[in-house]
Design a protein around this motif. Structure first.
Motif, short mmCIF file in Angstrom:
data_model
loop_
_atom_site.label_atom_id
_atom_site.label_comp_id
_atom_site.label_asym_id
_atom_site.label_seq_id
_atom_site.Cartn_x
_atom_site.Cartn_y
_atom_site.Cartn_z
N THR A 171 -3.24 12.44 -9.30
CA THR A 171 -4.60 12.97 -9.52
C THR A 171 -4.99 13.93 -8.40
O THR A 171 -4.40 13.95 -7.32
N PRO A 173 -7.94 14.71 -5.59
CA PRO A 173 -8.71 13.71 -4.84
C PRO A 173 -10.16 13.60 -5.36
O PRO A 173 -11.12 13.85 -4.63
N SER A 214 -9.29 8.32 2.01
CA SER A 214 -9.92 8.82 3.24
C SER A 214 -11.42 8.66 3.08
O SER A 214 -11.90 8.43 1.98
N LYS A 279 2.98 8.27 8.81
CA LYS A 279 3.30 9.33 7.87
C LYS A 279 3.24 10.64 8.65
O LYS A 279 2.23 10.98 9.22
P1 ADP Z 1 2.16 13.67 -0.71
O1 ADP Z 1 3.09 14.81 -0.56
O2 ADP Z 1 2.02 12.84 0.50
O3 ADP Z 1 2.40 12.86 -1.94
P2 ADP Z 1 0.07 15.11 -2.03
O4 ADP Z 1 -0.50 16.38 -1.54
O5 ADP Z 1 1.03 15.16 -3.16
O6 ADP Z 1 0.71 14.33 -0.84
O7 ADP Z 1 -1.15 14.20 -2.42
C1 ADP Z 1 -0.96 12.91 -2.83
C2 ADP Z 1 -2.29 12.36 -3.31
O8 ADP Z 1 -3.23 12.29 -2.26
C3 ADP Z 1 -2.95 13.16 -4.40
O9 ADP Z 1 -3.42 12.26 -5.38
C4 ADP Z 1 -4.11 13.83 -3.71
O10 ADP Z 1 -5.19 14.00 -4.59
C5 ADP Z 1 -4.46 12.83 -2.64
N1 ADP Z 1 -5.10 13.39 -1.45
C6 ADP Z 1 -4.80 14.53 -0.80
N2 ADP Z 1 -5.60 14.67 0.29
C7 ADP Z 1 -6.39 13.57 0.33
C8 ADP Z 1 -7.43 13.13 1.23
N3 ADP Z 1 -7.79 13.81 2.32
N4 ADP Z 1 -8.02 11.94 0.95
C9 ADP Z 1 -7.65 11.22 -0.12
N5 ADP Z 1 -6.70 11.60 -0.97
C10 ADP Z 1 -6.08 12.76 -0.77
#
Ligand code: ADP
Ligand code: MG
Ligand code: ZN
Length: 493
Positions: A171, A173, A214, A279
């Motif tokens: 999804t 965020p 977050s 991470k």
């Molecule tokens: P990764 O490469 O770690 O999987 P992504 O950019 O693919 O990271 O994002 C993974 C998930 O985290 C997505 O569902 C995105 O919407 C969510 N996301 C990204 N930034 C945030 C944030 N600051 N707080 C909460 N969720 C976030």
């Protein structure tokens, strides 16, 4: 932490807004694995019994695309209103870990099978829509088992799961509360089950939910540092883990600390999250196009053909149940959320027994689900028999109380409703001749009650109804008896 997570999270939410993105992996319901012919029927199989050179990642092997896995993701894409590009591609996601023997996972990076979708679901505060960034296809990893062996700690590997087809759905965020996160996951699970792409049982890992959480001070635009939470094996755990995490982060920030970017696990016994691993800023997977597989073309004809296989989706079904049949949205939800209830309701309706949809819905959401979820679980109800039973009650041929017993017996034994009614002597006496005799007898035998009624004690009729019911061993149609008694008592005055 002294306060219970759920209570405390409410406190944190007064000062902070949570920002949540969900990543869900679903095991797809195919007969064979993603890139080889090994069976996916690995439940309870001996370790490494469902493997071949391809899913063991041996050098010199080549992958072959599983068409039905691709079709499930395309179907899921339709269900979440996403777009499928004319050509998609496979990419290598490189990382070193013992559960991934090739040293990379075949996945989709730049051109997922489905992109820019969304899902709308109900919450206690009204409907919410979450944007879905992507849904792509990839292969699962093997499973590491750490255990004691001959007095030493050993790490074992089972490659049965290696190469199982997985769909990952990510999804934006957009999620703001723990409840929304749980509801999103529940609705997505229902969607996957409805289209048949996955059984999506969380308990056995067919559906794995990871939450990125977050928080930010209310009113601030910029996102805070996120923490990834894993290992939640129920919907309840999803909501609790996120609630806990929001509160934990709020306490950190309130105490002048910073939230660290990390992966945390949910610990069910202590109802808390714990640190698993840090991470890094950005994982460097060195994605590049998979040289062993050509890009995959999705022709409009193929997409159109897949679209015809998609059944009525939950949101459409709910709207039909409330709109066309006048069911409450509560009942519509109960029916739609349980596949066996939906099938029973639809099946009984299709019999066309002349019973109103509302009545049938009452039987399914009430007695049927009580049986299916209770100790008596394991039986089933034939829609034709349910329609017949509802018809008997609507006609006054058997009482509602007896009908419940009939359903319970049918549920357990699969015996036809008609023969249960016959065997138990449940058929009500609705014949006015037969009732007339019993009523006459009751009036003759109870002059005191008759006198009471005529002296203005209207409640005396209840006693007389009881006498008739007793005399007919409960088989008289009570409503008919009451009407007939009243008529007789008043006419004879
Ligand atoms: P990764 O490469 O770690 O999987 P992504 O950019 O693919 O990271 O994002 C993974 C998930 O985290 C997505 O569902 C995105 O919407 C969510 N996301 C990204 N930034 C945030 C944030 N600051 N707080 C909460 N969720 C976030
Ligand atoms: Mg990701
Ligand atoms: Zn294989």
């Amino acid at each position: 932490m002294t306060t219970a997570p759920a209570e405390a999270a409410k406190g944190a939410l007064a000062r902070y807004e949570a920002v949540i993105g969900i990543e869900i992996h679903c095991q797809l319901k195919t007969a064979s694995k993603m890139f080889c012919g090994c069976s996916t029927d690995i439940d309870g199989a001996a370790p490494n019994s469902h493997t071949c050179p391809v899913c063991l990642g041996l050098p010199g092997t080549l992958p072959t695309i599983n068409k039905s896995a691709v079709e499930w993701v395309i179907a899921a894409g339709f269900a979440i209103e996403a777009q499928t590009p004319p050509a998609t591609r496979w990419d290598r996601k490189n990382y070193f870990y013992p559960d991934i023997p090739k040293g990379y996972q075949i996945s989709q990076y730049q051109l997922p099978l489905a992109a820019n979708g969304r899902l709308t679901f109900d919450t206690s505060a009204g409907p919410v829509t979450v944007r879905i960034r992507r849904a792509h296809l990839e292969e699962d990893t093997g499973r590491l088992i750490h255990q004691e062996m001959a007095g030493r700690r050993a790490s074992l590997i089972d490659f049965n799961r290696s190469g199982m087809p997985l769909m990952e759905i990510v999804t934006e965020p957009d999620i703001r509360t723990a409840e929304q996160a749980r509801r999103y996951a529940e609705e997505l699970r229902l969607l996957m089950r409805t289209i048949g792409a996955s059984d999506a049982e969380m308990e056995n890992g067919q559906m794995r939910v990871e939450a990125n959480v977050s928080i930010r001070p209310i009113g601030r635009e910029a996102f805070g540092t996120r923490v990834e939470v894993k290992n939640m094996n129920s919907m309840k755990a999803v909501e609790r883990a996120i609630g806990f995490e929001i509160e934990r982060q709020a306490e950190l920030i309130d105490g002048g600390d910073k939230v660290r970017m990390e992966t945390r696990g949910w610990d069910e016994p202590s109802q808390s999250t714990y640190h698993m691993r840090p991470k890094e800023e950005e994982n460097d997977y060195r994605y590049f196009p998979e040289p062993d597989l050509p890009p995959l073309m999705t022709t409009p004809e193929w997409l159109a053909e897949i679209a015809t296989r998609i059944p009525e989706l939950p949101s459409v079904r709910r709207a039909r149940y409330t709109g066309e049949f006048g069911l409450s949205s509560y009942d519509a939800n109960v029916l739609v959320n349980d596949a066996s209830a939906t099938a029973l309701f639809e099946g009984a309706l299709a019999v066309g027994a002349g019973v109103s949809p509302k009545l049938l819905a009452n039987w399914v959401t009430g007695e049927y689900l009580r049986l299916a979820k209770g100790d008596a679980g394991g039986g089933s109800v034939d829609p034709v028999e349910l329609a017949a039973l509802a018809r008997l009650v609507a006609d006054g041929a058997i009482s509602g109380t007896n009908a419940k017993e009939v359903l319970a017996e049918h549920y357990a034994s699969a015996a036809p409703v008609a023969s249960i009614v016959e065997a138990r002597g449940f058929r009500q006496i609705s014949d006015s001749g037969a009732l007339g005799k019993a009523i006459n007898d009751a009036l003759a035998a109870n002059p005191a009650a008759v006198a009471d009624y005529r002296a203005g004690k209207a409640a005396a009729v209840g006693f007389l109804v009881g006498q008739v019911m007793k005399a007919t061993r409960g088989q008289a149609n009570a409503a008919m008896v009451q009407t007939a008694l009243r008529e007789r008592l008043e006419a004879a005055e």
